[in-house]
Design a protein around this motif. Sequence first.
Motif, PDB file in Angstrom:
ATOM      1  N   ARG A 222       0.845  -1.200   0.000  1.00 53.48           N
ATOM      2  CA  ARG A 222       0.000   0.000   0.000  1.00 53.48           C
ATOM      3  C   ARG A 222       0.873   1.240   0.000  1.00 53.48           C
ATOM      4  NH1 ARG A 222      -4.250  -1.569   4.787  1.00 53.48           N
ATOM      5  NH2 ARG A 222      -2.334  -1.296   6.003  1.00 53.48           N
ATOM      6  N   ILE A 244      -2.191  -1.576  -3.767  1.00 54.81           N
ATOM      7  CA  ILE A 244      -3.253  -0.563  -3.755  1.00 54.81           C
ATOM      8  C   ILE A 244      -2.563   0.771  -3.515  1.00 54.81           C
ATOM      9  CG2 ILE A 244      -5.371   0.287  -2.701  1.00 54.81           C
ATOM     10  CD1 ILE A 244      -5.927  -2.481  -1.637  1.00 54.81           C
ATOM     11  N   THR A 311      -5.085  -0.322  -8.567  1.00 54.58           N
ATOM     12  CA  THR A 311      -4.809  -1.626  -7.971  1.00 54.58           C
ATOM     13  C   THR A 311      -4.767  -2.710  -9.040  1.00 54.58           C
ATOM     14  OG1 THR A 311      -5.552  -3.229  -6.315  1.00 54.58           O
ATOM     15  CG2 THR A 311      -7.262  -2.077  -7.551  1.00 54.58           C
ATOM     16  N   TYR A 325      -7.391   0.273   1.955  1.00 54.42           N
ATOM     17  CA  TYR A 325      -6.420   1.359   1.784  1.00 54.42           C
ATOM     18  C   TYR A 325      -6.424   2.305   2.980  1.00 54.42           C
ATOM     19  CZ  TYR A 325      -4.115   5.553   0.218  1.00 54.42           C
ATOM     20  OH  TYR A 325      -3.268   6.636   0.154  1.00 54.42           O
TER      21      TYR A 325
END
Length: 436
Positions: A222, A244, A311, A325
């Motif tokens: 992330r 993501i 993503t 997220y």
Amino acid sequence: MTTLHESTLFNNIKLINNGGEFTGEAGMVLVNELMTKIGFDSLLRKNIHINDQRHSPKYEYLTILKQVILQIIAGYKHDVAANQLQYDPLFNLLLEQDKAASQPTISRFISQFTTENIQELETVIRKLATKLFEYHNQQQFIIDVDSTHADTYGHQEKANYNAHYQTNGYHPLVAFDSSSGQLLGVKLRPGNRYTSTGVGTFLRSILNEYRSYSCDPDILIRGDSGFATPELYDLCDEQNCHFIVKAKANHRLQYLAEEHDVYGGSNNGVAETYYYELAYRPGTWKQQYRVILKSTKAPDELLFNHTFLITNLSELSSDKLFKIYDKRGNAENYIKEAKLGFFLDKTDSHSYLTNAIHMLISAIAYNVVQILKQLALPAGEANNGVMALRFKLFHVPAKIIHHARKTIVQLSKANVFDRLFWQVLHRIQSLQLTNI
């Protein structure tokens, strides 16, 4: 020699600082016991190789390194604290020295590190994290990558102005495991580096470590909008992991978002949220990825606010992706803990290399305490920051008593957190761990 002080207080109490074999750091035996359990000394010997050309040295280099780590965990930011701590009988016991190293000795030791040692220290950081993953048999990893700022005050090498933070300093990269808070990597960079510069190389070494740890781990990376770069996407495709990343709004994304806007005036005090998938693929992308739009309108507002995610996850719904997220905000707490509690942003040397070494040593200290918190603290105490742990567990007064064949650390009867202390010690001693 320590300076002798003596004073008489208002109620005729005499105060003097020559108490002898007393310590205020008795709780550091908990840290040392945990280090012994995880084979910390062996870990250093296997991975850290410093060219020692001294003749008949009084201190082994790895003993000095351990001393610096213990000082950081105990809350001593500056190496000069060693000039007093070398008279602390508990520190000397833990280091198995008659007298711990002084600040000049530590400074000379740090100056012996080379750029090759950086990779070795990074390995120690990751091996410590792996110890926790092995204990929990962790097979799923959410890696939060971020950048932070380290202020400089002078003419530090490679310090530059950073427009985002609007100040001079360095701009290091950091990566944390979301579930455990373990620091997986940290890399010092000049202050004028863009957020994502070098992120591919930085993450590749981390991913390689955990690919070898487990045959087929499920890894998700992330990052905020600063990491919306094909360098990260391509790395994830190469390493067969997911990502993501928040996307920065641009004219094309704004145009696509506004095509979905519904203008109906006030929404009568009710918040509105809509999710859409956008057909968006810039020329810099090697393949198509999902681009998710979240449009929100606050109560009684006219216009929508837009947020975009990129993503390669294909199965999760749009709202679920945003929920996943949003949890990356915990990384900010980990960064704050590492900087305030372990002095990760300590950059008081002119040398860029020395500052990088200090940062990596602080990261090692951080991971040692994270292991302690995860494996030895009761559930109600595990969320304590290191400053709370110092108050409750580490800064414990004790008297050191020497007999012919043993040494006794006699703790104060008046310790308010005595029960917690013994509970943590028993948990550490009952751990079933193999050496790293």
